[in-house]
Design a protein around this motif. Structure first.
Motif, PDB file in Angstrom:
ATOM      1  N   ARG A   1       2.925   5.546 -11.380  1.00 45.88           N
ATOM      2  CA  ARG A   1       1.630   5.081 -11.875  1.00 45.88           C
ATOM      3  C   ARG A   1       0.575   5.168 -10.765  1.00 45.88           C
ATOM      4  O   ARG A   1      -0.542   5.628 -10.992  1.00 45.88           O
ATOM      5  N   ALA A   2       0.943   4.746  -9.558  1.00 44.47           N
ATOM      6  CA  ALA A   2      -0.003   4.785  -8.443  1.00 44.47           C
ATOM      7  C   ALA A   2      -0.403   6.213  -8.106  1.00 44.47           C
ATOM      8  O   ALA A   2      -1.581   6.498  -7.841  1.00 44.47           O
ATOM      9  N   THR A   3       0.562   7.126  -8.120  1.00 42.40           N
ATOM     10  CA  THR A   3       0.266   8.515  -7.774  1.00 42.40           C
ATOM     11  C   THR A   3      -0.598   9.171  -8.839  1.00 42.40           C
ATOM     12  O   THR A   3      -1.550   9.905  -8.519  1.00 42.40           O
TER      13      THR A   3
ATOM     14  N   ASP B   1      -2.700   7.634 -10.693  1.00 38.37           N
ATOM     15  CA  ASP B   1      -4.032   7.055 -10.491  1.00 38.37           C
ATOM     16  C   ASP B   1      -4.746   7.711  -9.313  1.00 38.37           C
ATOM     17  O   ASP B   1      -5.953   7.966  -9.367  1.00 38.37           O
ATOM     18  N   LEU B   2      -4.008   7.990  -8.220  1.00 35.76           N
ATOM     19  CA  LEU B   2      -4.614   8.669  -7.078  1.00 35.76           C
ATOM     20  C   LEU B   2      -5.159  10.039  -7.488  1.00 35.76           C
ATOM     21  O   LEU B   2      -6.275  10.420  -7.110  1.00 35.76           O
ATOM     22  N   VAL B   3      -4.362  10.781  -8.251  1.00 34.66           N
ATOM     23  CA  VAL B   3      -4.813  12.099  -8.708  1.00 34.66           C
ATOM     24  C   VAL B   3      -6.083  11.972  -9.544  1.00 34.66           C
ATOM     25  O   VAL B   3      -7.077  12.679  -9.324  1.00 34.66           O
ATOM     26  N   LEU B   4      -6.080  11.061 -10.511  1.00 35.11           N
ATOM     27  CA  LEU B   4      -7.235  10.925 -11.401  1.00 35.11           C
ATOM     28  C   LEU B   4      -8.458  10.387 -10.660  1.00 35.11           C
ATOM     29  O   LEU B   4      -9.587  10.748 -10.978  1.00 35.11           O
ATOM     30  N   ASP B   5      -8.227   9.539  -9.659  1.00 33.49           N
ATOM     31  CA  ASP B   5      -9.345   8.996  -8.885  1.00 33.49           C
ATOM     32  C   ASP B   5     -10.007  10.060  -8.006  1.00 33.49           C
ATOM     33  O   ASP B   5     -11.229  10.047  -7.822  1.00 33.49           O
ATOM     34  N   HIS B   6      -9.191  10.960  -7.450  1.00 37.08           N
ATOM     35  CA  HIS B   6      -9.703  11.895  -6.454  1.00 37.08           C
ATOM     36  C   HIS B   6      -9.930  13.300  -6.992  1.00 37.08           C
ATOM     37  O   HIS B   6     -10.505  14.138  -6.284  1.00 37.08           O
ATOM     38  N   ARG B   7      -9.495  13.557  -8.219  1.00 40.19           N
ATOM     39  CA  ARG B   7      -9.679  14.884  -8.809  1.00 40.19           C
ATOM     40  C   ARG B   7     -10.475  14.730 -10.101  1.00 40.19           C
ATOM     41  O   ARG B   7      -9.908  14.721 -11.200  1.00 40.19           O
ATOM     42  N   PRO B   8     -11.792  14.592 -10.027  1.00 39.62           N
ATOM     43  CA  PRO B   8     -12.581  14.303 -11.224  1.00 39.62           C
ATOM     44  C   PRO B   8     -12.513  15.381 -12.291  1.00 39.62           C
ATOM     45  O   PRO B   8     -12.749  15.104 -13.464  1.00 39.62           O
ATOM     46  N   ARG B   9     -12.171  16.617 -11.907  1.00 38.16           N
ATOM     47  CA  ARG B   9     -12.075  17.690 -12.901  1.00 38.16           C
ATOM     48  C   ARG B   9     -10.718  17.734 -13.600  1.00 38.16           C
ATOM     49  O   ARG B   9     -10.527  18.493 -14.554  1.00 38.16           O
ATOM     50  N   CYS B  10      -9.779  16.925 -13.117  1.00 40.94           N
ATOM     51  CA  CYS B  10      -8.435  16.896 -13.697  1.00 40.94           C
ATOM     52  C   CYS B  10      -8.397  15.932 -14.879  1.00 40.94           C
ATOM     53  O   CYS B  10      -8.642  14.739 -14.720  1.00 40.94           O
ATOM     54  N   GLY B  11      -8.091  16.434 -16.054  1.00 46.37           N
ATOM     55  CA  GLY B  11      -8.002  15.587 -17.237  1.00 46.37           C
ATOM     56  C   GLY B  11      -6.609  15.091 -17.538  1.00 46.37           C
ATOM     57  O   GLY B  11      -6.441  14.164 -18.328  1.00 46.37           O
ATOM     58  N   ARG B  12      -5.578  15.719 -16.899  1.00 48.99           N
ATOM     59  CA  ARG B  12      -4.197  15.360 -17.217  1.00 48.99           C
ATOM     60  C   ARG B  12      -3.313  15.504 -15.978  1.00 48.99           C
ATOM     61  O   ARG B  12      -3.458  16.446 -15.207  1.00 48.99           O
ATOM     62  N   VAL B  13      -2.408  14.572 -15.822  1.00 51.35           N
ATOM     63  CA  VAL B  13      -1.339  14.679 -14.837  1.00 51.35           C
ATOM     64  C   VAL B  13      -0.065  15.009 -15.610  1.00 51.35           C
ATOM     65  O   VAL B  13       0.238  14.359 -16.626  1.00 51.35           O
ATOM     66  N   VAL B  14       0.673  16.019 -15.154  1.00 50.23           N
ATOM     67  CA  VAL B  14       1.842  16.480 -15.900  1.00 50.23           C
ATOM     68  C   VAL B  14       3.080  16.457 -15.014  1.00 50.23           C
ATOM     69  O   VAL B  14       3.003  16.456 -13.785  1.00 50.23           O
ATOM     70  N   ALA B  15       4.227  16.437 -15.674  1.00 51.87           N
ATOM     71  CA  ALA B  15       5.507  16.518 -14.965  1.00 51.87           C
ATOM     72  C   ALA B  15       6.521  17.128 -15.912  1.00 51.87           C
ATOM     73  O   ALA B  15       6.333  17.123 -17.141  1.00 51.87           O
ATOM     74  N   GLU B  16       7.615  17.654 -15.337  1.00 54.89           N
ATOM     75  CA  GLU B  16       8.645  18.282 -16.175  1.00 54.89           C
ATOM     76  C   GLU B  16      10.030  17.911 -15.648  1.00 54.89           C
ATOM     77  O   GLU B  16      10.774  18.765 -15.171  1.00 54.89           O
TER      78      GLU B  16
ATOM     79  N   PRO C   1       0.836  -1.206   0.000  1.00 56.01           N
ATOM     80  CA  PRO C   1       0.000   0.000   0.000  1.00 56.01           C
ATOM     81  C   PRO C   1       0.869   1.255   0.000  1.00 56.01           C
ATOM     82  O   PRO C   1       1.874   1.325   0.716  1.00 56.01           O
ATOM     83  N   PHE C   2       0.457   2.232  -0.797  1.00 49.40           N
ATOM     84  CA  PHE C   2       1.227   3.460  -0.944  1.00 49.40           C
ATOM     85  C   PHE C   2       0.329   4.651  -0.639  1.00 49.40           C
ATOM     86  O   PHE C   2      -0.758   4.783  -1.219  1.00 49.40           O
ATOM     87  N   ALA C   3       0.785   5.514   0.274  1.00 48.94           N
ATOM     88  CA  ALA C   3      -0.003   6.674   0.680  1.00 48.94           C
ATOM     89  C   ALA C   3       0.815   7.948   0.532  1.00 48.94           C
ATOM     90  O   ALA C   3       2.035   7.963   0.768  1.00 48.94           O
TER      91      ALA C   3
END
Length: 233
Positions: free
Chosen positions: A171-173, A175-190, A62-64
């Motif tokens: 991947r888990a993180t 997924d956490l963002v997309l699961d808990h932020r329904p208005r977020c369409g994209r996860v980004v990084a640089e 489990p990852f938190a």
């Protein structure tokens, strides 16, 4: 890497004219999530109450994401920042006051960026920043969309690097963002283009290479994981 400083972006059809506000100013037992009062930044709306997100199941356990408590976590995070492999890209090596200033600006900010410990199977082993990329100076450098959510990360111990954990946790993180932020369409990084292991980990975790960005402090790979393609990954 830490958030970028301000800069200039070119106009684009899908680039929003975002009004960027001013920048953001105890694991009592390992793996236990402290409760935050409602109305505090980490429990607030900008990141949909990140402090209360449930852990993700991963092949490694489990990852938190546990929001940083400066008094509890500073020594641990400062030690990680002084690892030469980390310092080469985060540039926060030195006395603990250097790391403290970086963390405090977020902990005392408005909740657009939340610093977190990554706790895997009860053990704090990584540092993360989950932030509103559309409200960050980064948005001046790419075609930002409302609720784009960004990720910065470092794996703390050398024993946890080079064995695929970065990919698993990215991947888990995401997924956490997309699961808990329904208005977020994209996860980004640089990630820094020089950090080829990091870029490779993002690619393996389902991010796509979208562009090369010239940021004030680095040349970066813009990595994007799209919600619309999630079912294909």
């Amino acid at each position: 890497m830490p958030p970028t400083e301000s800069g200039t972006r070119s106009d684009s059809d899908d680039t929003l004219d975002l009004q960027l506000p001013p920048g953001p100013g105890a694991l009592q037992d390992e793996g236990v999530r402290p409760r935050r009062a409602s109305g505090t930044p980490v429990a607030g709306p900008l990141l949909d109450g990140l402090a209360d997100w449930a852990p993700a199941d991963t092949p490694a356990g489990p990852f938190a994401l546990v929001p940083v408590d400066l008094e509890r976590d500073l020594a641990r995070i400062a030690a990680w920042m002084n690892d030469p492999a980390v310092a080469a890209f985060w540039e926060l090596a030195g006395p603990s006051a250097t790391t403290a200033a970086h963390l405090r600006a977020q902990c005392e900010g408005d909740g657009r960026s939340v610093p977190c410990l990554g706790v895997l199977a009860g053990v704090p082993m990584s540092y993360w920043e989950i932030y509103r990329a559309d409200l960050d100076p980064l948005a001046r450098h790419y075609p930002a969309r409302p609720h784009d959510t960004g990720i910065h990360l470092l794996i703390g111990g050398a024993r946890d690097r080079g064995r695929g954990l970065g990919t698993t946790l990215l991947r888990a993180t995401a997924d956490l963002v997309l699961d808990h932020r329904p208005r977020c369409g994209r996860v980004v990084a640089e990630p820094d283009l020089r950090n080829t292991p990091s870029v490779a980990a993002f690619l393996t975790a389902g991010f796509r290479y979208a562009d090369e960005l010239e940021l004030p402090d680095k040349r970066a790979a813009l990595m994007i994981r799209d919600r619309v393609h999630r079912h294909l990954l």
